[in-house]
Design a protein around this motif. Sequence first.
Motif, mmCIF file in Angstrom:
data_model
loop_
_atom_site.group_PDB
_atom_site.id
_atom_site.type_symbol
_atom_site.label_atom_id
_atom_site.label_comp_id
_atom_site.label_asym_id
_atom_site.label_seq_id
_atom_site.Cartn_x
_atom_site.Cartn_y
_atom_site.Cartn_z
ATOM 1 N N ARG A 38 0.831 -1.202 0.000
ATOM 2 C CA ARG A 38 0.000 0.000 0.000
ATOM 3 C C ARG A 38 0.865 1.250 0.000
ATOM 4 O O ARG A 38 0.532 2.245 -0.648
ATOM 5 C CB ARG A 38 -0.942 0.004 1.215
ATOM 6 C CG ARG A 38 -1.942 -1.134 1.181
ATOM 7 C CD ARG A 38 -2.733 -1.185 2.433
ATOM 8 N NE ARG A 38 -1.875 -1.566 3.549
ATOM 9 C CZ ARG A 38 -2.310 -1.714 4.791
ATOM 10 N NH1 ARG A 38 -3.569 -1.509 5.091
ATOM 11 N NH2 ARG A 38 -1.482 -2.069 5.746
ATOM 12 N N PHE A 86 -5.753 7.689 -1.226
ATOM 13 C CA PHE A 86 -6.567 6.621 -0.641
ATOM 14 C C PHE A 86 -5.689 5.495 -0.100
ATOM 15 O O PHE A 86 -5.873 5.030 1.025
ATOM 16 C CB PHE A 86 -7.554 6.064 -1.677
ATOM 17 C CG PHE A 86 -8.200 4.777 -1.260
ATOM 18 C CD1 PHE A 86 -9.215 4.771 -0.309
ATOM 19 C CD2 PHE A 86 -7.781 3.565 -1.796
ATOM 20 C CE1 PHE A 86 -9.797 3.584 0.088
ATOM 21 C CE2 PHE A 86 -8.363 2.378 -1.401
ATOM 22 C CZ PHE A 86 -9.375 2.382 -0.450
ATOM 23 N N PHE A 87 -4.716 5.038 -0.891
ATOM 24 C CA PHE A 87 -3.828 3.961 -0.446
ATOM 25 C C PHE A 87 -3.028 4.378 0.789
ATOM 26 O O PHE A 87 -2.862 3.594 1.726
ATOM 27 C CB PHE A 87 -2.877 3.533 -1.575
ATOM 28 C CG PHE A 87 -3.419 2.440 -2.437
ATOM 29 C CD1 PHE A 87 -3.277 1.116 -2.092
ATOM 30 C CD2 PHE A 87 -4.082 2.744 -3.606
ATOM 31 C CE1 PHE A 87 -3.775 0.106 -2.886
ATOM 32 C CE2 PHE A 87 -4.583 1.749 -4.421
ATOM 33 C CZ PHE A 87 -4.436 0.425 -4.060
ATOM 34 N N TRP A 90 -5.330 4.492 3.775
ATOM 35 C CA TRP A 90 -5.634 3.118 4.179
ATOM 36 C C TRP A 90 -4.479 2.554 5.000
ATOM 37 O O TRP A 90 -4.686 1.895 6.023
ATOM 38 C CB TRP A 90 -5.888 2.297 2.931
ATOM 39 C CG TRP A 90 -6.192 0.847 3.132
ATOM 40 C CD1 TRP A 90 -6.663 0.235 4.260
ATOM 41 C CD2 TRP A 90 -6.052 -0.190 2.170
ATOM 42 N NE1 TRP A 90 -6.820 -1.097 4.044
ATOM 43 C CE2 TRP A 90 -6.456 -1.391 2.760
ATOM 44 C CE3 TRP A 90 -5.624 -0.198 0.849
ATOM 45 C CZ2 TRP A 90 -6.446 -2.608 2.083
ATOM 46 C CZ3 TRP A 90 -5.624 -1.411 0.188
ATOM 47 C CH2 TRP A 90 -6.029 -2.596 0.786
ATOM 48 N N LEU A 91 -3.261 2.811 4.581
ATOM 49 C CA LEU A 91 -2.088 2.353 5.325
ATOM 50 C C LEU A 91 -2.046 2.980 6.712
ATOM 51 O O LEU A 91 -1.730 2.312 7.701
ATOM 52 C CB LEU A 91 -0.815 2.691 4.552
ATOM 53 C CG LEU A 91 0.502 2.361 5.228
ATOM 54 C CD1 LEU A 91 0.685 0.860 5.334
ATOM 55 C CD2 LEU A 91 1.652 2.973 4.457
ATOM 56 N N LEU A 93 -4.640 4.274 8.458
ATOM 57 C CA LEU A 93 -5.779 3.889 9.294
ATOM 58 C C LEU A 93 -5.762 2.410 9.682
ATOM 59 O O LEU A 93 -6.270 2.048 10.750
ATOM 60 C CB LEU A 93 -7.087 4.221 8.571
ATOM 61 C CG LEU A 93 -7.326 5.703 8.322
ATOM 62 C CD1 LEU A 93 -8.564 5.895 7.459
ATOM 63 C CD2 LEU A 93 -7.452 6.461 9.625
ATOM 64 N N ARG A 94 -5.218 1.554 8.838
ATOM 65 C CA ARG A 94 -5.148 0.120 9.119
ATOM 66 C C ARG A 94 -3.720 -0.369 8.930
ATOM 67 O O ARG A 94 -3.395 -1.012 7.929
ATOM 68 C CB ARG A 94 -6.082 -0.650 8.187
ATOM 69 C CG ARG A 94 -7.527 -0.265 8.221
ATOM 70 C CD ARG A 94 -8.344 -1.061 9.129
ATOM 71 N NE ARG A 94 -8.117 -2.481 8.882
ATOM 72 C CZ ARG A 94 -8.792 -3.407 9.482
ATOM 73 N NH1 ARG A 94 -9.722 -3.087 10.322
ATOM 74 N NH2 ARG A 94 -8.552 -4.670 9.267
#
Length: 112
Positions: A38, A86-87, A90-91, A93-94
Amino acid sequence: MTEESPRPEQDATEQNVQREVTELEGKSATAARIFDLRRIIGGLFVVYGVIVTIAGITDSQAAIDKAEGVNINLWTGIGMLILGIFFLAWLKLRPTPPPLPAEGVTEEDPAH
């Protein structure tokens, strides 16, 4: 017969091995976080998105007319920027979970 306690050299060797295993697990988790796909995909999309967006902003009217009036570089660059962000979000947040401890390894070996 009584069971003898392990020699001090064996205890020290086992402790050294356990310490090395713990260090390698930590390094492995760090490497997994660094090389998370990611991060790589997100970073590349952001970089290319910036380049294509700049190309779209500086496009001539002839280039826009060639694409039937659509500033395709600008829209593609913005899309790439959004996907890259977005990627990376995402990295953030998760994050990659830490590795689970090995099931066969315990803190204290009951045989010793």
